[in-house]
Write a protein that holds these residues in place. Structure first.
Motif, PDB file in Angstrom:
ATOM      1  N   ASP A  36       0.864  -1.182   0.000  1.00 13.11           N
ATOM      2  CA  ASP A  36       0.000   0.000   0.000  1.00 13.11           C
ATOM      3  C   ASP A  36       0.902   1.235   0.000  1.00 13.11           C
ATOM      4  OD1 ASP A  36       0.978   0.176   2.582  1.00 13.11           O
ATOM      5  OD2 ASP A  36      -0.773  -0.808   3.444  1.00 13.11           O
ATOM      6  N   LEU A  37       0.302   2.407   0.067  1.00 11.14           N
ATOM      7  CA  LEU A  37       1.095   3.637  -0.010  1.00 11.14           C
ATOM      8  C   LEU A  37       2.082   3.756   1.150  1.00 11.14           C
ATOM      9  CD1 LEU A  37      -1.122   6.629  -1.193  1.00 11.14           C
ATOM     10  CD2 LEU A  37       0.900   5.622  -2.270  1.00 11.14           C
ATOM     11  N   ASP A  38       1.654   3.367   2.355  1.00 15.01           N
ATOM     12  CA  ASP A  38       2.559   3.459   3.510  1.00 15.01           C
ATOM     13  C   ASP A  38       3.776   2.578   3.284  1.00 15.01           C
ATOM     14  OD1 ASP A  38       1.067   5.288   4.815  1.00 15.01           O
ATOM     15  OD2 ASP A  38      -0.083   3.821   5.997  1.00 15.01           O
ATOM     16  N   ASP A  39       3.547   1.413   2.729  1.00 16.96           N
ATOM     17  CA  ASP A  39       4.644   0.495   2.434  1.00 16.96           C
ATOM     18  C   ASP A  39       5.597   1.133   1.413  1.00 16.96           C
ATOM     19  OD1 ASP A  39       6.149  -1.857   2.327  1.00 16.96           O
ATOM     20  OD2 ASP A  39       4.900  -2.702   0.731  1.00 16.96           O
ATOM     21  N   LEU A  40       5.031   1.756   0.375  1.00 16.18           N
ATOM     22  CA  LEU A  40       5.881   2.424  -0.625  1.00 16.18           C
ATOM     23  C   LEU A  40       6.677   3.545   0.023  1.00 16.18           C
ATOM     24  CD1 LEU A  40       3.856   2.973  -3.929  1.00 16.18           C
ATOM     25  CD2 LEU A  40       5.736   1.407  -3.521  1.00 16.18           C
ATOM     26  N   ARG A  41       6.012   4.344   0.867  1.00 17.87           N
ATOM     27  CA  ARG A  41       6.687   5.460   1.544  1.00 17.87           C
ATOM     28  C   ARG A  41       7.859   4.946   2.367  1.00 17.87           C
ATOM     29  NH1 ARG A  41       1.392   7.475   2.808  1.00 17.87           N
ATOM     30  NH2 ARG A  41       0.974   9.088   1.291  1.00 17.87           N
ATOM     31  N   ALA A  42       7.613   3.844   3.071  1.00 21.01           N
ATOM     32  CA  ALA A  42       8.646   3.319   3.955  1.00 21.01           C
ATOM     33  C   ALA A  42       9.852   2.827   3.155  1.00 21.01           C
ATOM     34  CB  ALA A  42       8.071   2.177   4.802  1.00 21.01           C
ATOM     35  N   ARG A  43       9.613   2.359   1.916  1.00 21.70           N
ATOM     36  CA  ARG A  43      10.702   1.736   1.167  1.00 21.70           C
ATOM     37  C   ARG A  43      11.310   2.627   0.093  1.00 21.70           C
ATOM     38  NH1 ARG A  43       9.991  -2.679  -1.371  1.00 21.70           N
ATOM     39  NH2 ARG A  43       7.799  -2.442  -1.787  1.00 21.70           N
ATOM     40  N   ALA A  44      10.657   3.795  -0.179  1.00 18.42           N
ATOM     41  CA  ALA A  44      11.169   4.659  -1.251  1.00 18.42           C
ATOM     42  C   ALA A  44      12.567   5.162  -0.928  1.00 18.42           C
ATOM     43  CB  ALA A  44      10.232   5.825  -1.502  1.00 18.42           C
ATOM     44  N   GLY A  45      12.901   5.262   0.361  1.00 18.33           N
ATOM     45  CA  GLY A  45      14.232   5.712   0.772  1.00 18.33           C
ATOM     46  C   GLY A  45      15.331   4.827   0.207  1.00 18.33           C
ATOM     47  N   GLN A  46      15.003   3.555  -0.043  1.00 16.46           N
ATOM     48  CA  GLN A  46      16.001   2.623  -0.580  1.00 16.46           C
ATOM     49  C   GLN A  46      16.430   2.990  -2.002  1.00 16.46           C
ATOM     50  OE1 GLN A  46      14.695  -1.468  -0.284  1.00 16.46           O
ATOM     51  NE2 GLN A  46      13.630  -1.055   1.615  1.00 16.46           N
ATOM     52  N   LEU A  47      15.643   3.854  -2.639  1.00 17.09           N
ATOM     53  CA  LEU A  47      16.011   4.248  -4.003  1.00 17.09           C
ATOM     54  C   LEU A  47      17.270   5.108  -4.016  1.00 17.09           C
ATOM     55  CD1 LEU A  47      12.449   5.151  -5.348  1.00 17.09           C
ATOM     56  CD2 LEU A  47      13.821   3.199  -6.053  1.00 17.09           C
ATOM     57  N   GLY A  48      17.718   5.565  -2.825  1.00 11.96           N
ATOM     58  CA  GLY A  48      18.904   6.419  -2.750  1.00 11.96           C
ATOM     59  C   GLY A  48      18.472   7.846  -2.494  1.00 11.96           C
ATOM     60  N   PRO A  49      19.343   8.665  -1.908  1.00  5.53           N
ATOM     61  CA  PRO A  49      18.938   9.991  -1.449  1.00  5.53           C
ATOM     62  C   PRO A  49      18.360  10.860  -2.558  1.00  5.53           C
ATOM     63  CG  PRO A  49      21.316   9.634  -1.136  1.00  5.53           C
ATOM     64  CD  PRO A  49      20.735   8.345  -1.621  1.00  5.53           C
ATOM     65  N   GLN A  50      18.986  10.839  -3.744  1.00  5.93           N
ATOM     66  CA  GLN A  50      18.531  11.743  -4.795  1.00  5.93           C
ATOM     67  C   GLN A  50      17.133  11.363  -5.288  1.00  5.93           C
ATOM     68  OE1 GLN A  50      21.362  11.905  -7.931  1.00  5.93           O
ATOM     69  NE2 GLN A  50      20.469  13.780  -8.761  1.00  5.93           N
ATOM     70  N   LEU A  51      16.989  10.085  -5.622  1.00  2.00           N
ATOM     71  CA  LEU A  51      15.691   9.618  -6.106  1.00  2.00           C
ATOM     72  C   LEU A  51      14.648   9.675  -5.006  1.00  2.00           C
ATOM     73  CD1 LEU A  51      16.141   6.550  -8.428  1.00  2.00           C
ATOM     74  CD2 LEU A  51      14.822   8.617  -8.856  1.00  2.00           C
ATOM     75  N   ALA A  52      15.067   9.384  -3.778  1.00  2.00           N
ATOM     76  CA  ALA A  52      14.108   9.350  -2.681  1.00  2.00           C
ATOM     77  C   ALA A  52      13.513  10.734  -2.452  1.00  2.00           C
ATOM     78  CB  ALA A  52      14.774   8.847  -1.410  1.00  2.00           C
ATOM     79  N   SER A  53      14.336  11.795  -2.517  1.00  2.00           N
ATOM     80  CA  SER A  53      13.763  13.117  -2.268  1.00  2.00           C
ATOM     81  C   SER A  53      12.880  13.519  -3.452  1.00  2.00           C
ATOM     82  CB  SER A  53      14.854  14.159  -2.015  1.00  2.00           C
ATOM     83  OG  SER A  53      15.589  14.350  -3.192  1.00  2.00           O
ATOM     84  N   TYR A  54      13.238  13.060  -4.644  1.00  2.00           N
ATOM     85  CA  TYR A  54      12.444  13.342  -5.838  1.00  2.00           C
ATOM     86  C   TYR A  54      11.064  12.678  -5.729  1.00  2.00           C
ATOM     87  CZ  TYR A  54      12.040  14.009 -10.924  1.00  2.00           C
ATOM     88  OH  TYR A  54      11.672  14.382 -12.184  1.00  2.00           O
ATOM     89  N   THR A  55      11.078  11.418  -5.335  1.00  2.00           N
ATOM     90  CA  THR A  55       9.818  10.692  -5.262  1.00  2.00           C
ATOM     91  C   THR A  55       9.005  11.069  -4.022  1.00  2.00           C
ATOM     92  OG1 THR A  55      10.945   8.884  -4.167  1.00  2.00           O
ATOM     93  CG2 THR A  55      10.620   8.663  -6.513  1.00  2.00           C
ATOM     94  N   ALA A  56       9.667  11.603  -2.990  1.00  2.00           N
ATOM     95  CA  ALA A  56       8.950  11.924  -1.761  1.00  2.00           C
ATOM     96  C   ALA A  56       7.830  12.918  -2.033  1.00  2.00           C
ATOM     97  CB  ALA A  56       9.910  12.494  -0.721  1.00  2.00           C
ATOM     98  N   SER A  57       8.095  13.865  -2.949  1.00  2.07           N
ATOM     99  CA  SER A  57       7.085  14.887  -3.246  1.00  2.07           C
ATOM    100  C   SER A  57       5.809  14.224  -3.752  1.00  2.07           C
ATOM    101  CB  SER A  57       7.614  15.857  -4.283  1.00  2.07           C
ATOM    102  OG  SER A  57       8.019  15.144  -5.425  1.00  2.07           O
ATOM    103  N   LEU A  58       5.977  13.193  -4.541  1.00  2.00           N
ATOM    104  CA  LEU A  58       4.807  12.520  -5.096  1.00  2.00           C
ATOM    105  C   LEU A  58       4.162  11.610  -4.063  1.00  2.00           C
ATOM    106  CD1 LEU A  58       3.181  11.909  -7.716  1.00  2.00           C
ATOM    107  CD2 LEU A  58       4.607   9.927  -7.959  1.00  2.00           C
ATOM    108  N   LEU A  59       4.997  10.912  -3.342  1.00  2.00           N
ATOM    109  CA  LEU A  59       4.460   9.956  -2.378  1.00  2.00           C
ATOM    110  C   LEU A  59       3.744  10.663  -1.240  1.00  2.00           C
ATOM    111  CD1 LEU A  59       7.401   7.468  -2.274  1.00  2.00           C
ATOM    112  CD2 LEU A  59       5.047   6.900  -2.791  1.00  2.00           C
ATOM    113  N   ASN A  60       4.284  11.791  -0.842  1.00  2.00           N
ATOM    114  CA  ASN A  60       3.754  12.429   0.353  1.00  2.00           C
ATOM    115  C   ASN A  60       2.581  13.339   0.083  1.00  2.00           C
ATOM    116  OD1 ASN A  60       5.449  11.066   1.971  1.00  2.00           O
ATOM    117  ND2 ASN A  60       7.082  12.587   1.818  1.00  2.00           N
ATOM    118  N   GLY A  61       2.307  13.608  -1.133  1.00  2.00           N
ATOM    119  CA  GLY A  61       1.124  14.421  -1.325  1.00  2.00           C
ATOM    120  C   GLY A  61       1.149  15.234  -2.586  1.00  2.00           C
ATOM    121  N   LEU A  62       0.926  16.489  -2.456  1.00  2.00           N
ATOM    122  CA  LEU A  62       0.644  17.295  -3.625  1.00  2.00           C
ATOM    123  C   LEU A  62       1.899  17.968  -4.136  1.00  2.00           C
ATOM    124  CD1 LEU A  62      -2.550  18.900  -2.156  1.00  2.00           C
ATOM    125  CD2 LEU A  62      -2.299  16.754  -3.375  1.00  2.00           C
ATOM    126  N   MET A  63       1.954  18.128  -5.422  1.00  2.00           N
ATOM    127  CA  MET A  63       3.115  18.767  -6.019  1.00  2.00           C
ATOM    128  C   MET A  63       2.558  19.927  -6.832  1.00  2.00           C
ATOM    129  SD  MET A  63       6.423  17.386  -7.230  1.00  2.00           S
ATOM    130  CE  MET A  63       7.573  18.077  -8.423  1.00  2.00           C
TER     131      MET A  63
END
Ligand code: AMP
Length: 375
Positions: free
Chosen positions: A344-371
């Motif tokens: 689910d989304l919480d699971d994705l949020r918890a694991r997106a950090g594994q993508l690495g710092p650059q990708l993780a901060s990029y994807t965080a905007s989408l995962l966490n809400g509105l852009m």
């Protein structure tokens, strides 16, 4: 059954990847000798209107496209010999942004304010009506943010006109959207429809960067998006998958554009649903029953634009699905994507950090809400 595809890019390649297990065979027509679908079928290297190549393609049982700017006349010519799905009418509407906006309005979809622009004077008049900020776009051949100019103030008019004034244009009001989303629907020749779950999208410089499902919207908005896509597919008597791109503003959805083909925002459906957009497109094209578009869980897709990252570390992430299109690296070119699957989304949020710092901060905007795009 043999499928002929106009275009041999990554969409054709992924269609073939879905179709080969179904026993389908593929022939691609593409002007580029290095078209990346070639690995999965026969490639005819020729211009779109090459009579000999079209004749060979017409030996296939069904014809479809991976490219939406195939000349409508070519599709009409092929349709006299073989079923071409989707048909020329859908392409004609999608190829001209003005016709597309008018079509949306005619079937009751809300759109941003717009006006056709054929001269500098018309641009001034259109700006008076639409107001700033506004975006000037070429009516034809625009994709991935190409052929667009954002006008924030009066001083932007001359450079915008200098950049685009040679082409027929459309001016659109800039939509202060909360987020963007896309809805994909599959329709067969008998009119049966299967709708994929709504996907939330993030564009970077006009190009799709990220896609996420679930979109995290309420049931009313999800139903409104599905209804809009259904109405469009039904109106066009469409056969195959189409994607409608939407702006979400408060509880309203404004139609931006549609693609008469499989679409980047639904690449996550390959691993994230029971029957992917590529398989359902082919099922519709071949008159086979449509498959289940339901999501298996949550999915986040990241496009690799310009170059493919080093896979070794990323492939170690559980639930990460890797797609390298086999294209040469070039700035601004889509060369692959990855889909991260989660429960689910919480699971994705918890694991997106594994993508690495650059990708993780990029994807965080989408995962966490509105852009929100600031203009
Ligand atoms: P398009 O090629 O028209 O789909 O535009 C590519 C992207 O540019 C869209 O997905 C939006 O992110 C942005 N965009 C285009 N037109 C508008 C608009 N009228 N208002 C706000 N954003 C826009």
């Amino acid at each position: 059954m043999n499928i002929g595809i106009l275009g041999g890019g990554q969409l054709a390649r992924m269609m073939a990847q879905a179709g080969i297990p179904m026993g389908l065979q593929f022939t691609f027509l593409d002007p580029k000798p290095d078209a990346c679908a070639a690995a999965l079928g026969r490639l005819l290297v020729a211009d779109w209107d090459d009579a000999g190549a079209l004749e060979t393609l017409a030996e296939c049982d069904r014809i479809t496209c991976d490219f939406e700017n195939v000349p409508a006349g070519v599709l009409e010519r092929l349709a006299e010999i073989r079923p071409v799905r989707p048909g020329a009418a859908a392409f004609a509407a999608a190829q001209d942004r003005l016709a597309e906006k008018r079509l949306f309005e005619s079937i009751g979809l809300e759109v941003a304010p717009f006006a056709p622009v054929a001269s500098r004077i018309e641009l001034l008049e259109a700006l008076d009506r639409v107001g700033y900020p506004a975006v000037l776009k070429t009516r034809r051949m625009g994709y991935d943010g190409k052929g667009q100019y954002l006008l924030r103030q009066r001083e932007d008019l001359e450079p915008a006109w200098a950049a685009l004034g040679d082409d027929p244009l459309i001016l659109e009001g800039w939509v202060p959207f909360d987020f963007e989303c896309a809805i994909t629907v599959a329709r067969d020749a008998a009119g049966n429809l299967r709708c994929y779950p709504l996907t939330r999208t993030v564009h970077d410089n006009g190009m799709l960067a990220l896609a996420r499902c679930p979109a995290g919207v309420d049931a009313a908005m999800a139903a409104a998006a599905a209804e809009a896509a259904r109405r469009l597919a039904t109106h066009l008597e469409y056969v195959g998958c189409l994607t409608l791109e939407l702006f979400a503003v408060g509880d309203r959805l404004l139609a931006n554009e549609f693609a008469p083909r499989v679409h980047n925002s639904a690449h996550w459906t390959i691993e994230g649903t029971f029957c992917s957009q590529f398989e359902n497109h082919l099922r519709a094209v071949c008159d086979l029953p449509l498959g289940d578009p339901a999501a298996r869980g949550a999915a986040l897709m990241v496009n690799w634009i310009g170059a493919i990252p080093e896979p070794v570390r990323l492939l170690g992430i559980d639930g990460l699905c890797w797609h390298n299109y086999g294209k040469s690296a070039r700035p601004g070119r889509k060369v692959g994507h990855a889909t991260l699957l989660g429960h689910d989304l919480d699971d994705l949020r918890a694991r997106a950090g594994q993508l690495g710092p650059q990708l993780a901060s990029y994807t965080a905007s989408l995962l966490n809400g509105l852009m929100k795009v600031s203009v």
